[in-house]
Design a protein around this motif. Structure first.
Motif, mmCIF file in Angstrom:
data_model
loop_
_atom_site.group_PDB
_atom_site.id
_atom_site.type_symbol
_atom_site.label_atom_id
_atom_site.label_comp_id
_atom_site.label_asym_id
_atom_site.label_seq_id
_atom_site.Cartn_x
_atom_site.Cartn_y
_atom_site.Cartn_z
ATOM 1 N N PRO A 238 2.920 58.328 -4.481
ATOM 2 C CA PRO A 238 3.855 58.294 -5.447
ATOM 3 C C PRO A 238 4.288 59.774 -5.530
ATOM 4 O O PRO A 238 3.875 60.765 -4.841
ATOM 5 N N SER A 239 5.509 59.893 -6.325
ATOM 6 C CA SER A 239 5.915 61.338 -6.941
ATOM 7 C C SER A 239 4.955 62.451 -7.237
ATOM 8 O O SER A 239 4.738 63.206 -7.179
ATOM 9 N N ALA A 240 4.113 61.766 -8.190
ATOM 10 C CA ALA A 240 2.996 62.635 -8.943
ATOM 11 C C ALA A 240 2.010 63.148 -8.036
ATOM 12 O O ALA A 240 1.651 62.650 -6.873
ATOM 13 N N ASP A 241 1.387 64.185 -8.431
ATOM 14 C CA ASP A 241 0.478 64.835 -7.209
ATOM 15 C C ASP A 241 -0.953 64.038 -7.795
ATOM 16 O O ASP A 241 -1.335 64.122 -8.976
ATOM 17 N N ILE A 242 -1.632 63.532 -6.883
ATOM 18 C CA ILE A 242 -2.764 62.876 -6.721
ATOM 19 C C ILE A 242 -4.031 63.913 -6.351
ATOM 20 O O ILE A 242 -3.778 64.498 -5.357
ATOM 21 N N LYS A 308 2.715 63.282 -13.808
ATOM 22 C CA LYS A 308 3.050 64.674 -12.922
ATOM 23 C C LYS A 308 1.667 64.784 -12.137
ATOM 24 O O LYS A 308 1.947 65.431 -11.009
ATOM 25 N N ARG A 309 0.505 64.756 -12.738
ATOM 26 C CA ARG A 309 -0.543 64.961 -12.112
ATOM 27 C C ARG A 309 -1.532 63.920 -12.283
ATOM 28 O O ARG A 309 -1.798 63.450 -13.446
ATOM 29 N N VAL A 310 -2.564 63.394 -11.468
ATOM 30 C CA VAL A 310 -3.260 62.119 -11.562
ATOM 31 C C VAL A 310 -4.551 62.487 -11.156
ATOM 32 O O VAL A 310 -4.645 62.988 -9.941
ATOM 33 N N TYR A 311 -5.439 62.431 -11.686
ATOM 34 C CA TYR A 311 -7.071 62.548 -11.106
ATOM 35 C C TYR A 311 -7.288 60.905 -11.128
ATOM 36 O O TYR A 311 -7.388 60.266 -11.953
ATOM 37 N N VAL A 312 -7.976 60.942 -10.032
ATOM 38 C CA VAL A 312 -8.512 59.500 -9.551
ATOM 39 C C VAL A 312 -9.941 59.406 -9.493
ATOM 40 O O VAL A 312 -10.584 60.191 -8.600
ATOM 41 N N ARG A 313 -10.659 58.638 -10.198
ATOM 42 C CA ARG A 313 -12.194 58.452 -9.854
ATOM 43 C C ARG A 313 -12.187 57.786 -8.477
ATOM 44 O O ARG A 313 -11.720 56.924 -8.136
ATOM 45 N N VAL A 314 -13.248 58.291 -7.520
ATOM 46 C CA VAL A 314 -13.439 57.974 -6.199
ATOM 47 C C VAL A 314 -13.952 56.717 -6.064
ATOM 48 O O VAL A 314 -15.129 56.529 -6.864
#
Length: 339
Positions: A238-242, A308-314
């Protein structure tokens, strides 16, 4: 161009087949994600796929057939192990990379002497291919690099005005693209892109199943040719930073509390809802199968809410979880934070 939204019925499929036979491209449902289909033997039609998606020309397309028995028409050789795989898993979410013959043009194969062959499970996809009377090359029906579409509305957001028609078949069943495999030799299978059919599944037909390093590490040499889509370029983003965050729930919670701000969101497991007492948490499934089904819709949702910024649990890196991890690590540009 006005893009038509067609019903997933006999009339809609007949009209779509007519478009494809006349050299046009049409988006249609499969059990994995929506595909953007063209006559795989028609070079000018195939180029329309690359143009509509903004897809690099060296990224090969998968060729969809009505039945695996038709694969002999478009390949120069099929090893015995491929027939064993096809017998067990076709039709279904798996693509077999095989040596192609001259009926498949180089524009379809991304300049390679191989072609990915897939027999979709979705009844409407198979009916459409049957009505076309041609092999149908079909990557995911999204803007190149963006999350794949798992509904007709996702396709419409990306392709409205770029293609003649979309067949609306509802939500995709699995939610991630097919497993792509090639054959090292008569006794070995290599997974080039993980999907719903897992290494554990493939071990039932072959004792030696290798996961290509590019699945988790990417391609180091940008000039290297790849045999499968989804291996070389940044995808599914997506446009957001992952960023992926690897660690247990306690460590992730502490990390999230220290990384708050406007436009920051967290993709978490369903079971984490009661543990992480923060706003902007979005669950993306209770297990790997749910995560596969939901992940692209959730990534698209992030743009809808201006993340804008997304933190994802692995997710897990085994079974179907490996497919989810592969999509997420590519969406992140291989940014992993290990706690």
């Amino acid at each position: 161009m006005d893009t038509l939204l067609l019903k997933d019925d006999e009339n809609g499929l007949k009209y779509s087949a007519k478009l494809i036979k006349n050299g046009e491209i049409v988006a249609f449902p499969t059990e994995t994600v929506y595909g953007l289909g063209a006559d795989a033997t028609n070079e000018s039609a195939v180029r329309k796929i690359f143009q509509a998606k903004g897809r690099p020309s060296d990224n090969p397309l998968i060729v969809h057939l009505h039945d695996f028995s038709e694969a002999v028409k478009y390949t120069s050789y099929i090893p015995q192990i491929a027939f064993k795989v096809a017998e067990k898993f076709c039709p279904g979410p798996i693509t077999l990379v095989l040596p192609k013959n001259d009926k498949i043009p180089l524009v379809t194969s991304g300049g390679l002497d191989t072609v990915g062959i897939r027999i979709p499970l979705h009844p409407s996809a198979r009916k459409l291919i049957e009505l076309c009377g041609k092999p149908v090359s079909a990557p995911s029906a999204n803007t190149s690099g963006y999350p794949s579409p798992t509904s007709a509305m996702h396709v419409m957001r990306d392709m409205n005005g770029k293609i003649p028609a979309i067949v609306d078949g509802g939500e995709s069943l699995y939610g991630v693209e097919s497993t792509v495999i090639c054959f090292e030799n008569k006794n070995s299978i290599r997974i080039l892109r993980p999907g719903f059919i897992t290494r554990e599944d493939l071990l039932s037909v072959c004792d030696n199943v290798i996961i290509d390093p590019a699945v988790t590490e990417g391609i180091k040499d940008s000039s290297q040719k790849v045999m499968s889509p989804g291996m070389k370029y940044k995808h599914y983003s997506p446009s957001a930073d992952i960023a992926l965050v690897e660690g247990n729930i306690q460590k992730f919670t502490e990390f999230a509390e220290n990384h708050r701000g406007e436009g920051i969101y967290y993709l978490i497991f369903d079971e984490d809802i009661d543990s992480i007492k923060l706003e902007n948490c979005i669950p993306y499934g209770a297990d790997s199968i749910e995560q596969a089904h939901l992940i692209f819709a959730k990534l698209r949702e992030l743009d809808e809410i201006n993340a804008k910024r997304v933190y994802v649990r692995v997710p897990e890196k085994t079974g179907v979880g490996l497919a989810v991890y592969n999509r997420l690590i590519r969406a992140s540009g291989f940014e992993v934070i290990r706690l």
